[in-house]
Motif scaffolding. Structure first.
Motif, mmCIF file in Angstrom:
data_model
loop_
_atom_site.group_PDB
_atom_site.id
_atom_site.type_symbol
_atom_site.label_atom_id
_atom_site.label_comp_id
_atom_site.label_asym_id
_atom_site.label_seq_id
_atom_site.Cartn_x
_atom_site.Cartn_y
_atom_site.Cartn_z
ATOM 1 N N PHE A 24 -43.132 -22.657 -23.413
ATOM 2 C CA PHE A 24 -42.090 -21.692 -22.423
ATOM 3 C C PHE A 24 -40.598 -22.068 -22.350
ATOM 4 C CE2 PHE A 24 -46.238 -21.204 -19.929
ATOM 5 C CZ PHE A 24 -46.733 -20.278 -20.895
ATOM 6 N N ALA A 25 -40.006 -21.198 -22.272
ATOM 7 C CA ALA A 25 -38.468 -21.714 -22.161
ATOM 8 C C ALA A 25 -38.118 -21.685 -20.485
ATOM 9 C CB ALA A 25 -37.406 -20.533 -22.565
ATOM 10 N N ASP A 26 -37.460 -22.968 -20.328
ATOM 11 C CA ASP A 26 -37.129 -23.231 -18.926
ATOM 12 C C ASP A 26 -35.865 -22.604 -18.617
ATOM 13 O OD1 ASP A 26 -36.424 -24.335 -16.448
ATOM 14 O OD2 ASP A 26 -36.878 -26.322 -16.757
ATOM 15 N N LEU A 27 -36.025 -21.438 -17.610
ATOM 16 C CA LEU A 27 -34.619 -20.825 -17.674
ATOM 17 C C LEU A 27 -34.098 -20.523 -16.248
ATOM 18 C CD1 LEU A 27 -35.708 -17.732 -19.603
ATOM 19 C CD2 LEU A 27 -34.389 -19.299 -20.379
ATOM 20 N N GLU A 28 -33.015 -20.357 -15.868
ATOM 21 C CA GLU A 28 -32.486 -20.011 -14.374
ATOM 22 C C GLU A 28 -31.551 -18.754 -14.636
ATOM 23 O OE1 GLU A 28 -31.363 -23.142 -11.982
ATOM 24 O OE2 GLU A 28 -29.732 -22.117 -11.173
ATOM 25 N N ARG A 29 -31.975 -17.699 -14.184
ATOM 26 C CA ARG A 29 -31.070 -16.329 -14.385
ATOM 27 C C ARG A 29 -30.176 -16.723 -13.351
ATOM 28 N NH1 ARG A 29 -33.969 -10.871 -15.429
ATOM 29 N NH2 ARG A 29 -35.048 -11.391 -13.663
ATOM 30 N N ARG A 30 -29.033 -16.044 -13.617
ATOM 31 C CA ARG A 30 -28.137 -16.109 -12.458
ATOM 32 C C ARG A 30 -27.506 -14.693 -12.102
ATOM 33 N NH1 ARG A 30 -25.547 -21.507 -13.363
ATOM 34 N NH2 ARG A 30 -27.254 -22.887 -12.866
ATOM 35 N N VAL A 31 -27.722 -14.329 -10.595
ATOM 36 C CA VAL A 31 -27.378 -12.988 -10.154
ATOM 37 C C VAL A 31 -25.902 -12.847 -10.473
ATOM 38 C CG1 VAL A 31 -27.111 -11.722 -8.104
ATOM 39 C CG2 VAL A 31 -29.084 -12.934 -8.297
ATOM 40 N N GLY A 32 -25.685 -11.682 -11.045
ATOM 41 C CA GLY A 32 -24.243 -11.374 -11.374
ATOM 42 C C GLY A 32 -23.982 -11.768 -12.792
ATOM 43 N N SER A 33 -24.727 -12.366 -13.491
ATOM 44 C CA SER A 33 -24.498 -12.746 -14.880
ATOM 45 C C SER A 33 -25.392 -12.558 -15.911
ATOM 46 C CB SER A 33 -23.687 -14.174 -15.169
ATOM 47 O OG SER A 33 -24.769 -15.181 -14.670
ATOM 48 N N PHE A 34 -26.569 -11.965 -15.239
ATOM 49 C CA PHE A 34 -27.774 -11.525 -16.325
ATOM 50 C C PHE A 34 -27.064 -10.744 -17.462
ATOM 51 C CE2 PHE A 34 -31.015 -8.694 -17.429
ATOM 52 C CZ PHE A 34 -32.175 -9.581 -17.716
ATOM 53 N N PRO A 35 -27.487 -10.870 -18.548
ATOM 54 C CA PRO A 35 -28.530 -11.423 -19.413
ATOM 55 C C PRO A 35 -28.142 -13.075 -19.572
ATOM 56 C CG PRO A 35 -27.393 -10.253 -20.948
ATOM 57 C CD PRO A 35 -26.657 -9.952 -19.681
ATOM 58 N N ARG A 36 -27.160 -13.591 -18.961
ATOM 59 C CA ARG A 36 -26.817 -14.973 -19.369
ATOM 60 C C ARG A 36 -27.777 -15.766 -18.309
ATOM 61 N NH1 ARG A 36 -22.249 -15.038 -22.675
ATOM 62 N NH2 ARG A 36 -21.092 -13.042 -22.420
ATOM 63 N N ALA A 37 -28.193 -16.887 -19.010
ATOM 64 C CA ALA A 37 -28.901 -17.749 -18.061
ATOM 65 C C ALA A 37 -28.821 -19.079 -18.318
ATOM 66 C CB ALA A 37 -30.483 -17.461 -18.019
ATOM 67 N N VAL A 38 -29.238 -20.019 -17.588
ATOM 68 C CA VAL A 38 -29.153 -21.616 -17.960
ATOM 69 C C VAL A 38 -30.476 -21.856 -18.538
ATOM 70 C CG1 VAL A 38 -28.882 -23.907 -17.216
ATOM 71 C CG2 VAL A 38 -27.714 -22.122 -16.019
ATOM 72 N N HIS A 39 -30.237 -22.512 -19.581
ATOM 73 C CA HIS A 39 -31.750 -23.083 -20.334
ATOM 74 C C HIS A 39 -31.603 -24.556 -20.283
ATOM 75 C CE1 HIS A 39 -34.073 -24.245 -24.119
ATOM 76 N NE2 HIS A 39 -34.844 -23.743 -23.386
ATOM 77 N N ARG A 40 -32.788 -25.126 -19.886
ATOM 78 C CA ARG A 40 -32.934 -26.403 -19.679
ATOM 79 C C ARG A 40 -34.261 -26.812 -20.546
ATOM 80 N NH1 ARG A 40 -32.297 -25.197 -14.368
ATOM 81 N NH2 ARG A 40 -30.290 -26.048 -13.461
#
Ligand code: PLP
Length: 423
Positions: A24-40
């Motif tokens: 699984f990819a550990d993701l943090e979607r950010r309101v206002g910038s989806f589809p960009r997200a932070v991947h850890r």
């Protein structure tokens, strides 16, 4: 003594050996910038672009939807506090069921904790309540529907995918008097093709069968009010049960069925998967309601999503990528083996910061492993160009052929797979 741990370990090792082990990819979607997200990953953080989300319209970050969730949670608390029967039936959930019945122009609706549970619980309960029911199930139905069929204990027959002649043969053989339940999807989510719904309901009426359609990948997405393909094609009133999810285009969580009061009341009263579990919390119900209400009135998101999906397909085809013949917003790109599929996905992420989860068996038949791309209205033209360039580079890097669209090959593979699975 029995060595439990080594049995679990070898079960997982078997998946690894077949390249089917899921990471699984550990993701943090950010309101206002989806589809960009932070991947850890391994202690590092990185900005990436998600290209495989089922939040097809980005409603999960819509201000009205987020505000509704926050407002309801702030006022009514985080959880429902009980099963539907024992104190969990919160008012936003009652409003949500009314909204859903209205969406599909049905007498009633019933909300479950997921689309999976709604299929498993409803298909099994409906057919168990019918004496000697024969279930006729499309060959490519989703795992949740297959579970529902299994749990019903009813006799089942599988009809070749979207093949109405085969369905008619089975209906004819069963006879008009026997109870029959036809279960199928509108949009098949892995191939992006659409069922011949009108022909199916014609047959159901001719042979006296009940119809159950899964519109999970179509609700919010098609039809003037976002009720799905059956709404778009003017067929909702000819289908007995319409099932959907609140977790894809509506951007939240939960599943539902809609139908006559009699069917809905029977499932409400007999389905263990509905009865013996905690109700959806008020925040989720309010958010889902806000999303449905918005998409009933606004076609802007649907139009923008269709445009970006079409553009993605065209750009990929021009670049020679093997796009499968999808009629819908789903853009599947054939890879054909699990190893290359995982390698392509890993390379896209590592080299290009593009996240597309590989889709392998058993989600799709072996030999049809693919990358399933889901553009949203928030994937700009520039992001599409970047994706296509990155995929072409990846295809070359992994050593995959740039062959263009794959219609003929896919059709023949399907026939083979069907034959191999015993027809
Ligand atoms: N039906 C189909 C066709 C699906 O593809 C899915 C999920 O991917 C489901 C049902 C389950 O829906 P949910 O994600 O709400 O559990």
């Amino acid at each position: 003594m029995f060595d439990y741990q080594s049995h679990f370990q070898s079960a997982v090792d078997a998946l690894r050996a077949e390249r089917r082990y899921r990471v699984f990819a550990d993701l943090e979607r950010r309101v206002g910038s989806f589809p960009r997200a932070v991947h850890r990953s391994e202690g590092a953080e990185r900005d990436i672009v998600i290209w495989c989300s089922n939040d097809y319209l980005g409603m999960g970050q819509h201000p009205k939807v987020v505000a509704a969730m926050q407002e309801a949670a702030g006022r009514m608390g985080a959880g429902a506090g009980g099963t539907r029967n024992i104190s969990g039936t919160n008012h936003p959930l009652v409003q949500l069921e009314r909204e859903l019945a209205d969406l599909h122009r049905k007498q009633g609706a019933l909300v479950f904790t997921s689309g999976f549970v709604s299929n498993e619980a409803s298909i099994s309960t409906i057919s168990r309540l019918l004496p000697d029911c024969l279930i006729l199930s499309d060959q490519l139905n989703h795992a949740s529907m297959i579970e529902g069929v299994r749990r019903s204990g009813s006799q089942k027959q599988i009809w070749r995918h979207n093949d109405v002649e085969h369905l008619e043969d089975l209906l004819k053989a069963a006879g008009r008097e026997r109870a029959k339940l036809i279960v199928f999807e509108s949009v098949y989510s892995m191939d992006g093709d659409v069922a011949p719904i009108e022909q199916i309901v014609d047959l159901a009426e001719r042979y006296g069968a009940m119809t159950y359609i899964d519109e999970v990948h179509a609700v919010g997405m098609y039809g003037p009010r976002g009720a799905g393909i059956a709404e778009r094609d003017g067929l909702m009133d000819r289908i007995d049960v319409i099932e959907g999810t609140l977790a894809k285009a509506f951007g939240v969580l939960g599943g539902y069925i809609t139908g006559t009061n009699a069917v809905v009341d029977a499932v409400r009263s007999y389905a263990p998967g509905f009865i013996f579990t905690t109700a959806l919390p008020p925040g989720l119900a309010a958010a889902a309601c806000a999303s449905i209400r918005h998409l009933k009135r606004s076609g802007v998101e649907r139009a923008a999503q269709q445009r970006q999906a079409q553009r993605t397909k065209e750009r990929m085809i021009d670049a020679g990528l093997p796009v499968m013949p999808s009629e819908t917003h789903i853009v599947p790109v054939l890879v054909g083996d699990p190893e290359s599929c995982k390698a392509a996905s890993d390379h896209l992420l590592d080299r290009h910061g593009i996240y597309i989860q590989p889709i392998n068996y058993p989600t799709v038949p072996r030999g049809t492993e693919r990358l399933r791309v889901t553009p949203t209205p928030f994937h700009s033209d520039q992001l599409i160009d970047q994706l296509v360039d990155a995929m072409v580079e990846t295809w070359e890097h992994v050593g995959l052929p740039l062959t263009g669209p794959t219609t003929v090959e896919l059709v023949s593979r399907r026939a083979e797979i069907f034959a191999a699975s015993g027809g």
